[in-house]
Design an enzyme around this catalytic site. Structure first.
Site, PDB file in Angstrom:
ATOM      1  N   GLY A  71      15.546  26.729  44.360  1.00  0.00           N
ATOM      2  CA  GLY A  71      14.416  26.015  45.045  1.00  0.00           C
ATOM      3  C   GLY A  71      14.673  24.406  45.051  1.00  0.00           C
ATOM      4  CE1 TYR A 134      10.212  20.938  41.918  1.00  0.00           C
ATOM      5  CE2 TYR A 134       9.558  19.096  40.523  1.00  0.00           C
ATOM      6  CZ  TYR A 134      10.523  20.264  40.637  1.00  0.00           C
ATOM      7  OH  TYR A 134      11.396  20.766  39.560  1.00  0.00           O
ATOM      8  CB  CYS A 164      16.961  20.692  31.250  1.00  0.00           C
ATOM      9  SG  CYS A 164      17.936  21.785  30.395  1.00  0.00           S
TER      10      CYS A 164
END
Ligand code: NAI
Ligand code: 15L
Length: 264
Positions: A71, A134, A164
């Site tokens: 996505g 988002y 991350c």
């Protein structure tokens, strides 16, 4: 598992996770809209646009678990977000329902709560405060997953990933950093758990400066091992300390709060 599906496999985290998650299944199915690297012996690849329901059904068919990384992953105009993150989520959950309800790890985001100030500590029940479209799309994904759990028993881990990355590179990441190894260990624990339900999991390492409380997850058997703190001195050497008015040190979502509503 016989077959684990990783969506968004051509992306930053997909490329990192495909190797780390290999021990979880005999076959790793890698899917993306973008071209994928040549598969290893334990891998198979599949081109799939998440907004295409038939393609998503084919992608999910035969899979015993799903790590959903696919996505749009940053702020974009709504018409770019809607296909992958809204329609795509619906397609994924309908396909999972039709194909035996494989357990899903949903890569949600800290941008579901980005407007909280960095002075607040959050547990899993904090109301959403998305910092852009988002973030709103990830709130939709979490709500959809929750509904499929309550209605159909579809299990999902709602992983609100912080940042991350190989290492933290700015002051905010001293709080939001999730190491690649800690993320992989979390995913393994999620698939190992006898029952999962639909928990919110804060995706951060054991950072001294962390903001998020995972104490509700004792049953999961996941203890992040890394901590951003040892990187503080290096960040201080290379990065000017932002002013106290800078969103990067005011809001949990950092600079995302400053994004306008982008138009095409
Ligand atoms: P990325 O942008 O590098 O990878 C996303 C992948 O999804 C790309 O390969 C892209 O081609 C694919 N994709 C986009 N639209 C698609 C569509 N309509 N159909 C099929 N595939 C499509 O993002 P990254 O950093 O790897 O993140 C993975 C997931 O984790 C994303 O969902 C992101 O929102 C989430 N996340 C990541 C964080 C991070 O620190 N990297 C933090 C919070 C959430
Ligand atoms: C996210 O949700 C994004 O996908 C990632 O690219 C980073 O910006 C991350 O959040 C973050 O907040 O650091």
């Amino acid at each position: 598992m016989r077959r684990l599906l990783i969506t968004g496999a051509a992306g930053q985290l997909g490329q990192v996770m495909r190797k780390r998650l290999a021990p979880l299944a005999k076959t790793i199915r890698l899917a993306d809209l973008a071209p994928l690297d040549h598969p290893e012996q334990n891998e198979e690849t599949m081109a799939c646009d998440l907004s295409d329901a038939a393609a998503v059904h084919e992608m999910v068919s035969g899979c015993d678990g799903i790590v959903h990384l696919g996505g749009v992953s940053v702020e974009r105009p709504f018409n770019q977000i809607v296909g992958g993150n809204i329609v795509g989520l619906y397609n994924l959950y309908e396909a999972a329902r039709a194909h035996g309800r494989p357990r899903i790890v949903f890569a949600s985001s800290n941008h579901t709560i980005g407007y909280y100030p960095q002075t607040e500590r959050l547990g899993p029940d904090a109301p959403f405060r998305p910092d852009g479209l988002y973030g709103v799309s990830k709130c939709f994904g979490e709500a959809l997953a929750r509904m499929y759990f309550d209605k159909f028993g579809q299990e999902t881990a709602l992983v609100r990933i912080g940042s991350c990355a190989p290492e933290p590179i700015n002051y905010r990441m001293l709080s939001t950093w999730l190491s690649h190894d800690d993320f992989a260990a979390m995913v393994k624990a999620i698939f190992r758990a006898p029952t999962l339900g639909c928990p919110v999991i804060w995706g951060s390492s054991a950072n001294d400066a962390g903001w998020w409380d995972n104490s509700h997850l004792g049953w999961l058997g996941w203890k992040p091992k890394e901590n951003a703190e040892p990187y503080r001195a290096r960040i201080a050497t290379h990065t000017p300390k932002p002013a106290s008015s800078d969103p990067m040190v005011r809001f949990q979502g950092g600079g995302f709060v400053d994004n306008p509503i982008f138009k095409e």
